[in-house]
Design a protein around this motif. Structure first.
Motif, short mmCIF file in Angstrom:
data_model
loop_
_atom_site.label_atom_id
_atom_site.label_comp_id
_atom_site.label_asym_id
_atom_site.label_seq_id
_atom_site.Cartn_x
_atom_site.Cartn_y
_atom_site.Cartn_z
N ALA A 1 0.73 -1.16 0.20
CA ALA A 1 0.04 -0.04 0.09
C ALA A 1 0.68 1.21 -0.04
O ALA A 1 1.90 1.20 0.58
CB ALA A 1 -1.03 0.04 1.16
N LYS A 2 0.15 2.18 -0.59
CA LYS A 2 1.08 3.60 -0.70
C LYS A 2 0.51 4.39 0.38
O LYS A 2 -0.59 4.36 0.55
CB LYS A 2 0.91 4.26 -2.18
CG LYS A 2 1.50 5.43 -2.15
CD LYS A 2 1.52 6.04 -3.54
CE LYS A 2 1.76 7.71 -3.56
NZ LYS A 2 1.40 8.35 -4.67
N ILE A 3 1.34 4.97 1.15
CA ILE A 3 0.87 5.88 2.29
C ILE A 3 0.68 7.27 1.80
O ILE A 3 1.53 7.87 1.01
CB ILE A 3 1.93 5.97 3.32
CG1 ILE A 3 2.06 4.37 3.91
CG2 ILE A 3 1.37 6.93 4.37
CD1 ILE A 3 3.13 4.46 5.07
N ILE A 4 -0.50 7.97 2.00
CA ILE A 4 -0.89 9.28 1.51
C ILE A 4 -1.44 10.10 2.46
O ILE A 4 -2.19 9.38 3.50
CB ILE A 4 -1.83 9.39 0.07
CG1 ILE A 4 -3.16 8.52 0.95
CG2 ILE A 4 -1.19 8.66 -1.09
CD1 ILE A 4 -4.28 8.78 -0.37
N PRO A 5 -1.17 11.47 2.87
CA PRO A 5 -1.81 12.35 3.73
C PRO A 5 -3.36 12.37 3.42
O PRO A 5 -3.70 12.34 2.23
CB PRO A 5 -1.15 13.46 3.86
CG PRO A 5 -0.29 13.63 2.39
CD PRO A 5 -0.25 12.25 1.90
N LEU B 1 -5.73 12.94 -0.20
CA LEU B 1 -7.13 12.37 -0.66
C LEU B 1 -7.76 13.23 -0.93
O LEU B 1 -8.89 13.07 -1.88
CB LEU B 1 -7.47 11.42 0.73
CG LEU B 1 -8.72 10.70 0.57
CD1 LEU B 1 -8.94 9.99 -0.56
CD2 LEU B 1 -9.14 10.14 1.80
N ARG B 2 -8.18 14.49 -0.13
CA ARG B 2 -9.04 15.77 -0.39
C ARG B 2 -8.67 16.11 -1.92
O ARG B 2 -9.53 16.33 -2.59
CB ARG B 2 -8.99 16.44 0.76
CG ARG B 2 -10.15 17.56 0.48
CD ARG B 2 -9.80 18.79 1.50
NE ARG B 2 -8.39 19.33 1.40
CZ ARG B 2 -7.51 19.67 2.30
NH1 ARG B 2 -7.56 19.24 3.43
NH2 ARG B 2 -6.40 20.31 2.05
N ASN B 3 -7.55 16.31 -2.14
CA ASN B 3 -7.26 17.26 -3.28
C ASN B 3 -7.03 16.43 -4.63
O ASN B 3 -7.35 17.05 -5.65
CB ASN B 3 -5.96 17.96 -3.02
CG ASN B 3 -5.93 19.09 -2.05
OD1 ASN B 3 -6.93 19.56 -1.65
ND2 ASN B 3 -4.85 19.21 -1.54
N GLU B 4 -6.87 15.10 -4.44
CA GLU B 4 -6.57 14.25 -5.66
C GLU B 4 -7.74 13.19 -5.80
O GLU B 4 -7.45 11.89 -6.25
CB GLU B 4 -5.17 13.86 -5.66
CG GLU B 4 -4.30 14.73 -5.48
CD GLU B 4 -4.12 15.50 -6.86
OE1 GLU B 4 -4.48 15.05 -7.95
OE2 GLU B 4 -3.66 16.52 -6.70
N ASN B 5 -8.89 13.48 -5.00
CA ASN B 5 -9.82 12.45 -4.98
C ASN B 5 -10.23 11.60 -6.15
O ASN B 5 -10.04 10.32 -6.28
CB ASN B 5 -11.29 12.99 -4.58
CG ASN B 5 -12.32 12.00 -4.13
OD1 ASN B 5 -12.42 11.04 -5.12
ND2 ASN B 5 -13.08 12.30 -3.32
N ALA B 6 -10.49 12.41 -7.36
CA ALA B 6 -10.69 11.48 -8.70
C ALA B 6 -9.41 10.51 -9.32
O ALA B 6 -9.67 9.45 -9.58
CB ALA B 6 -11.01 12.40 -9.78
N VAL C 1 -2.86 3.51 1.94
CA VAL C 1 -3.26 3.99 3.67
C VAL C 1 -3.26 5.36 3.86
O VAL C 1 -2.27 6.25 3.46
CB VAL C 1 -2.00 3.41 4.32
CG1 VAL C 1 -2.08 3.94 5.74
CG2 VAL C 1 -2.20 1.96 4.21
N VAL C 2 -4.19 6.03 4.29
CA VAL C 2 -4.47 7.54 4.53
C VAL C 2 -4.04 7.69 6.04
O VAL C 2 -4.32 7.21 6.90
CB VAL C 2 -5.85 7.95 4.18
CG1 VAL C 2 -6.20 9.45 4.57
CG2 VAL C 2 -6.43 7.23 2.69
N THR C 3 -3.14 8.84 6.16
CA THR C 3 -2.72 9.27 7.40
C THR C 3 -3.29 10.60 7.79
O THR C 3 -3.44 11.38 6.75
CB THR C 3 -1.14 9.24 7.37
OG1 THR C 3 -0.84 10.44 6.41
CG2 THR C 3 -0.72 7.80 7.14
N ARG C 4 -3.53 10.90 9.00
CA ARG C 4 -3.80 12.09 9.59
C ARG C 4 -2.82 12.51 10.31
O ARG C 4 -2.57 11.55 11.63
CB ARG C 4 -5.16 12.18 10.05
CG ARG C 4 -5.50 13.43 10.87
CD ARG C 4 -6.87 13.46 11.54
NE ARG C 4 -8.03 13.23 10.73
CZ ARG C 4 -9.00 12.75 11.17
NH1 ARG C 4 -8.99 12.38 12.49
NH2 ARG C 4 -9.78 12.23 10.35
N ASN C 5 -1.90 13.61 10.30
CA ASN C 5 -0.80 14.07 11.32
C ASN C 5 0.01 13.01 11.42
O ASN C 5 0.61 12.60 12.44
CB ASN C 5 -1.28 14.24 12.77
CG ASN C 5 -2.41 15.42 12.51
OD1 ASN C 5 -2.13 16.28 11.95
ND2 ASN C 5 -3.52 15.72 13.46
#
Length: 82
Positions: free
Chosen positions: A2-6, A10-15, A28-32
């Motif tokens: 899995a690629k880790i993304i902030p 996710l918000r800016n590159e949704n499509a 895998v989506v990260t927050r902070n």
């Protein structure tokens, strides 16, 4: 892998990310900096109905199960006590 993304990506590159997931990628989506979610393709559901042709093809494979050995292996794997 899995690629880790902030979360921001996710918000800016949704499509773009949805297209990548459709193509089979997992994120895998990260927050902070901490993982909070996994974005992955949905697994195809199993068929609940099998066609006559599929049954004939499977039956032709000639797989045989020894019922005594199956029972022994089942008893070894599962605790049958109440």
């Amino acid at each position: 892998m899995a690629k880790i993304i902030p979360q921001r990506e996710l918000r800016n590159e949704n499509a773009k990310l949805m297209d990548a997931v459709s193509a089979g990628e997992t994120f895998v989506v990260t927050r902070n900096g901490e993982p909070v979610a996994e974005l992955r393709p949905v697994q195809a559901a199993r068929k609940t109905f099998i066609t006559r042709d599929d049954l004939a093809r499977i039956s032709a494979a000639g797989v045989r199960i020894d019922p005594d050995q199956f029972r022994r292996e089942l008893d070894d794997a599962v605790d049958q006590s109440v």
